[in-house]
Design a protein around this motif. Structure first.
Motif, PDB file in Angstrom:
ATOM      1  N   LEU A 110     -29.286 -11.966 -19.344  1.00 38.18           N
ATOM      2  CA  LEU A 110     -28.785 -12.359 -20.669  1.00 38.18           C
ATOM      3  C   LEU A 110     -29.482 -13.616 -21.176  1.00 38.18           C
ATOM      4  CD1 LEU A 110     -24.956 -11.689 -20.187  1.00 38.18           C
ATOM      5  CD2 LEU A 110     -26.584 -10.330 -21.516  1.00 38.18           C
ATOM      6  N   THR A 111     -29.650 -14.598 -20.287  1.00 40.21           N
ATOM      7  CA  THR A 111     -30.235 -15.867 -20.723  1.00 40.21           C
ATOM      8  C   THR A 111     -31.726 -15.722 -21.022  1.00 40.21           C
ATOM      9  OG1 THR A 111     -28.642 -16.926 -19.264  1.00 40.21           O
ATOM     10  CG2 THR A 111     -30.331 -18.325 -20.203  1.00 40.21           C
ATOM     11  N   GLU A 112     -32.430 -15.024 -20.158  1.00 38.96           N
ATOM     12  CA  GLU A 112     -33.871 -14.845 -20.389  1.00 38.96           C
ATOM     13  C   GLU A 112     -34.129 -14.090 -21.700  1.00 38.96           C
ATOM     14  OE1 GLU A 112     -36.276 -16.235 -18.923  1.00 38.96           O
ATOM     15  OE2 GLU A 112     -35.590 -16.800 -16.931  1.00 38.96           O
ATOM     16  N   SER A 113     -33.296 -13.091 -21.975  1.00 39.14           N
ATOM     17  CA  SER A 113     -33.517 -12.347 -23.214  1.00 39.14           C
ATOM     18  C   SER A 113     -33.134 -13.203 -24.425  1.00 39.14           C
ATOM     19  CB  SER A 113     -32.732 -11.037 -23.207  1.00 39.14           C
ATOM     20  OG  SER A 113     -31.354 -11.278 -23.022  1.00 39.14           O
ATOM     21  N   TRP A 114     -32.126 -14.048 -24.219  1.00 37.96           N
ATOM     22  CA  TRP A 114     -31.687 -14.908 -25.328  1.00 37.96           C
ATOM     23  C   TRP A 114     -32.772 -15.891 -25.754  1.00 37.96           C
ATOM     24  CZ3 TRP A 114     -30.648 -20.211 -25.986  1.00 37.96           C
ATOM     25  CH2 TRP A 114     -29.911 -20.523 -27.124  1.00 37.96           C
ATOM     26  N   ILE A 115     -33.490 -16.453 -24.766  1.00 40.98           N
ATOM     27  CA  ILE A 115     -34.502 -17.454 -25.156  1.00 40.98           C
ATOM     28  C   ILE A 115     -35.674 -16.836 -25.919  1.00 40.98           C
ATOM     29  CG2 ILE A 115     -33.954 -19.108 -23.309  1.00 40.98           C
ATOM     30  CD1 ILE A 115     -36.585 -18.239 -21.942  1.00 40.98           C
TER      31      ILE A 115
ATOM     32  N   GLY B 290     -36.937  -7.484 -15.532  1.00 40.51           N
ATOM     33  CA  GLY B 290     -37.614  -7.081 -16.767  1.00 40.51           C
ATOM     34  C   GLY B 290     -37.499  -8.146 -17.846  1.00 40.51           C
ATOM     35  N   ALA B 291     -36.286  -8.676 -18.009  1.00 34.07           N
ATOM     36  CA  ALA B 291     -36.074  -9.693 -19.046  1.00 34.07           C
ATOM     37  C   ALA B 291     -36.884 -10.941 -18.737  1.00 34.07           C
ATOM     38  CB  ALA B 291     -34.588 -10.035 -19.151  1.00 34.07           C
ATOM     39  N   THR B 292     -36.912 -11.336 -17.461  1.00 40.37           N
ATOM     40  CA  THR B 292     -37.634 -12.547 -17.075  1.00 40.37           C
ATOM     41  C   THR B 292     -39.142 -12.382 -17.301  1.00 40.37           C
ATOM     42  OG1 THR B 292     -35.949 -12.875 -15.393  1.00 40.37           O
ATOM     43  CG2 THR B 292     -37.932 -14.228 -15.223  1.00 40.37           C
ATOM     44  N   ILE B 293     -39.647 -11.238 -16.870  1.00 39.14           N
ATOM     45  CA  ILE B 293     -41.082 -10.994 -17.047  1.00 39.14           C
ATOM     46  C   ILE B 293     -41.435 -10.923 -18.536  1.00 39.14           C
ATOM     47  CG2 ILE B 293     -42.907  -9.266 -16.723  1.00 39.14           C
ATOM     48  CD1 ILE B 293     -41.653  -8.653 -13.983  1.00 39.14           C
ATOM     49  N   THR B 294     -40.585 -10.266 -19.312  1.00 32.11           N
ATOM     50  CA  THR B 294     -40.833 -10.183 -20.756  1.00 32.11           C
ATOM     51  C   THR B 294     -40.856 -11.580 -21.371  1.00 32.11           C
ATOM     52  OG1 THR B 294     -39.632  -8.091 -20.769  1.00 32.11           O
ATOM     53  CG2 THR B 294     -40.075  -9.098 -22.905  1.00 32.11           C
ATOM     54  N   ALA B 295     -39.864 -12.388 -21.017  1.00 38.01           N
ATOM     55  CA  ALA B 295     -39.811 -13.744 -21.569  1.00 38.01           C
ATOM     56  C   ALA B 295     -41.069 -14.515 -21.201  1.00 38.01           C
ATOM     57  CB  ALA B 295     -38.567 -14.475 -21.056  1.00 38.01           C
ATOM     58  N   TYR B 296     -41.527 -14.323 -19.979  1.00 42.88           N
ATOM     59  CA  TYR B 296     -42.720 -15.036 -19.520  1.00 42.88           C
ATOM     60  C   TYR B 296     -43.951 -14.608 -20.312  1.00 42.88           C
ATOM     61  CZ  TYR B 296     -46.526 -16.644 -16.569  1.00 42.88           C
ATOM     62  OH  TYR B 296     -47.672 -17.250 -16.125  1.00 42.88           O
ATOM     63  N   PHE B 297     -44.126 -13.299 -20.433  1.00 40.65           N
ATOM     64  CA  PHE B 297     -45.333 -12.826 -21.116  1.00 40.65           C
ATOM     65  C   PHE B 297     -45.308 -13.127 -22.608  1.00 40.65           C
ATOM     66  CE2 PHE B 297     -46.157 -10.558 -17.166  1.00 40.65           C
ATOM     67  CZ  PHE B 297     -47.497 -10.879 -17.015  1.00 40.65           C
ATOM     68  N   VAL B 298     -44.128 -13.042 -23.203  1.00 44.68           N
ATOM     69  CA  VAL B 298     -44.041 -13.390 -24.621  1.00 44.68           C
ATOM     70  C   VAL B 298     -44.440 -14.844 -24.811  1.00 44.68           C
ATOM     71  CG1 VAL B 298     -42.457 -13.789 -26.529  1.00 44.68           C
ATOM     72  CG2 VAL B 298     -42.365 -11.637 -25.291  1.00 44.68           C
ATOM     73  N   LYS B 299     -43.922 -15.697 -23.944  1.00 47.42           N
ATOM     74  CA  LYS B 299     -44.195 -17.118 -24.127  1.00 47.42           C
ATOM     75  C   LYS B 299     -45.684 -17.436 -24.057  1.00 47.42           C
ATOM     76  CE  LYS B 299     -43.384 -21.770 -22.948  1.00 47.42           C
ATOM     77  NZ  LYS B 299     -42.872 -22.815 -22.110  1.00 47.42           N
ATOM     78  N   ASN B 300     -46.372 -16.789 -23.135  1.00 48.90           N
ATOM     79  CA  ASN B 300     -47.779 -17.115 -22.931  1.00 48.90           C
ATOM     80  C   ASN B 300     -48.730 -16.221 -23.710  1.00 48.90           C
ATOM     81  OD1 ASN B 300     -47.687 -19.326 -20.847  1.00 48.90           O
ATOM     82  ND2 ASN B 300     -46.313 -17.799 -19.980  1.00 48.90           N
ATOM     83  N   SER B 301     -48.226 -15.613 -24.777  1.00 48.73           N
ATOM     84  CA  SER B 301     -49.072 -14.711 -25.547  1.00 48.73           C
ATOM     85  C   SER B 301     -49.341 -15.274 -26.938  1.00 48.73           C
ATOM     86  CB  SER B 301     -48.362 -13.368 -25.699  1.00 48.73           C
ATOM     87  OG  SER B 301     -47.226 -13.534 -26.515  1.00 48.73           O
ATOM     88  N   ARG B 302     -50.171 -14.571 -27.647  1.00 46.70           N
ATOM     89  CA  ARG B 302     -50.443 -14.884 -29.045  1.00 46.70           C
ATOM     90  C   ARG B 302     -49.138 -14.815 -29.843  1.00 46.70           C
ATOM     91  NH1 ARG B 302     -51.867 -11.526 -33.301  1.00 46.70           N
ATOM     92  NH2 ARG B 302     -53.302 -12.465 -34.794  1.00 46.70           N
ATOM     93  N   PHE B 303     -48.370 -13.750 -29.567  1.00 43.08           N
ATOM     94  CA  PHE B 303     -47.062 -13.584 -30.208  1.00 43.08           C
ATOM     95  C   PHE B 303     -46.181 -14.814 -29.969  1.00 43.08           C
ATOM     96  CE2 PHE B 303     -42.762 -11.338 -29.683  1.00 43.08           C
ATOM     97  CZ  PHE B 303     -42.519 -11.263 -31.041  1.00 43.08           C
TER      98      PHE B 303
END
Lengths: 247, 305
Positions: B42-47, B159-172
């Protein structure tokens, strides 16, 4: 192609409720020019910038960029076509490094670079160009005003503009800093071949840099011409309440 | 680089250990870890929305509840895994449907609007349930075992943690952070701010939908008051806040710490639980506004330049 119209704003009016901020303003910028936009506070200079760059839609009138209609487009669409603006009150991404700020311009501006590493290299080159390279890894909020102005320029340059709208890029700088900043603007124009429309209060800069000046007064265009013609125009002198325009 | 490899190795080890938990630990410990992983998800997806763009959402409980109700209404009609995934997709679709008008408002107005969303969905389901069955609660029978539920939450949390990580370090991610810092400048710099926020909102809603779907089966009884409870949203915010808001490690740490502290306090001092928790939160907000992790992070996780 030298005479190609880079920007043409035709009969622009902008009304905010009862206030007519811009009234039937015509302004055009040819490719390769530096045009100055001057006028007292509240004359409508920033409003005109906001209308051209898509922040506001004009109440009436049309805007053409490189011959194509851009009226009513959103700011990001206009930016991607190569018309990029800076802000009078600088708007850096404060909690990002200087480098990341500039990278953002590279990633989302006209080039729409997808590769972060490439964007990073290009951003470093631009920081070098404006003389901010040694602060690349500092958080933007830690910069002083002069560096903020440089960052604002660097970030806009990263978006790869053909026409750059500078909104008081020199305001608030010390005399030495002003000279340095003028040098950067001149370099942008000469080396990068970017056409510039600049709002400026520092008259020395306007007369020193611009080939042509447009004067706004209470939302209307009251004069247009070379710096010399403007300085001698009685209506302009009066609009400035008798202040000497060379000051 | 070696440091980074070591970090990945360490994370892989933790993941492996988490996979082994049901094999060795008691049901109590498995339940505790299930809880932990749920809050991480929940928290990882929230950020992804709120930490990265600064649009603080109290809407997580709406998506959690929606996922839970989706599962409750389709349980025994469709397979478990499909139900969980669809619970997430329904929330994604719902977030996309309401995203544009919602994300036009900023700051406190957005917070209130999303709180309204949670309340709206809650009362919608209360009324709907009364119409449909005459009562508000639903009992779920033949639910999967603890182990299945545990592994499901492990997958969603990872899944949420990995998504949060990749989103953060991406162009997006750079686009999202630019929106947080100066939305107008971001827009003028070529970022389609509306689309970016909208995508982040959707991604952020997908995970609580799945978590809600799984948790409905875990509890085997749900009603709108508990699954749409704003407490879910608040707890997520507190967790993100504890760890320091805008990154993956922070959210992870916040979720772990608060879940464990809650568990300890709950067991020891059931009556003073909320008071003690409140005091801790006030202390952290007052003295460590950037999160407990922040000072340590400044030293350890400085981006290699």
């Amino acid at each position: 192609m030298k005479d190609m119209k880079m920007l043409e704003a035709r009969n622009i009016s902008k009304r905010f409720g009862g206030l007519m901020a811009l009234e039937d303003v015509n302004i055009s910028v040819a490719q390769g020019e530096i045009v100055g936009l001057i006028g007292a506070n509240g004359a409508g200079k920033t409003t005109l910038f906001n209308v051209i760059s898509g922040t506001y839609a004009p109440t009436s009138g049309r805007i053409l960029f490189k011959g194509r209609e851009i009226t009513g487009m959103r700011p990001h669409e206009i930016c991607r076509r190569g018309l990029v603006r800076t802000f009078q009150v600088v708007k850096p991404f404060r909690n990002m490094t200087v480098l990341r700020n500039v990278m953002a311009g590279k990633l989302f501006g006209k080039d729409r670079v997808k590769n972060l590493e490439y964007a990073r290299e290009e951003a470093l080159k631009i920081l070098e160009f404006v003389g901010l390279a040694q602060k690349a890894h500092v958080l933007a909020r830690g910069l002083g005003l002069a560096d903020h102005k440089r960052l604002e320029l660097a970030r806009s340059l990263a978006a790869d503009p053909e026409l750059l709208l500078l909104d008081e890029a020199l305001a608030g700088l010390t005399p030495t800093e002003t000279v340095e900043a003028m040098e950067i603007v001149r370099k942008i124009h000469e080396k990068l071949q970017i056409t510039i429309l600049m709002v400026e209060h520092v008259m020395k800069a306007v007369t020193g840099l611009c080939s042509r000046i447009v004067v706004l007064h209470y939302g209307r265009k009251i004069a247009e011409g070379t710096p010399k013609e403007i300085a001698e125009n009685p209506e302009v002198v009066e609009a400035y309440l008798g202040e000497s325009i060379e000051a | 680089m070696a440091k980074r490899a070591a970090l990945y190795g360490f994370l892989a080890l933790i993941l492996a250990l988490l996979c082994l938990v049901p094999a060795f630990a008691s049901d109590y410990v498995v339940s505790l870890f299930l809880d932990l992983l749920m809050w991480i998800a929940l928290t990882e997806s929230w950020i992804i929305l709120s930490g990265y763009t600064g649009y603080i959402s109290l809407g997580h409980s709406a998506f959690f509840g929606l996922g839970a109700y989706f599962m409750a209404m389709t349980w025994t009609h469709i397979p478990y895994a499909l139900g969980v995934l669809s619970g997430g997709l329904v929330c994604l679709a719902f977030a996309f449907a309401i995203g544009f008008p919602f994300l036009r408002v900023r700051g406190p107005y957005f917070v209130i609007l999303t709180l309204g969303l949670s309340e709206f969905t809650k009362y919608l389901f209360i009324n709907l349930e009364i119409k449909l069955g005459g009562t508000v609660g639903r009992i779920l029978m033949m639910t999967p075992g603890l182990e299945t539920l545990y592994y499901s939450v492990l997958i969603v949390g990872t899944g949420a943690t990995i998504t949060a990580y990749f989103v953060k370090n991406s162009r997006f991610g750079i686009g999202l952070f630019s929106i947080k810092e100066e939305e107008d400048a971001a827009n003028s710099l070529g970022i389609n701010t509306s689309i970016y926020k909208w995508l982040a909102f959707g991604i952020s809603a997908f995970f609580p939908g799945m978590v809600g779907a799984i948790l409905a089966l875990r509890r085997s009884y749900i009603d709108p008051y508990t699954v749409f409870s704003p407490a879910v949203s608040f707890q997520v915010i507190v967790m993100a806040f504890l760890g320091g808001f805008e990154d993956v490690e922070g959210a992870l740490l916040g979720a772990v710490v608060l879940t464990l502290v809650s568990e300890a306090l709950w067991a020891q001092y059931p009556y003073y639980y909320m008071i003690i928790l409140g005091a801790i939160v006030i202390f952290i907000v007052k003295f460590m506004p950037l999160g407990v992790l922040h000072p340590i992070k400044q030293r350890l996780l400085k981006e290699p330049q």
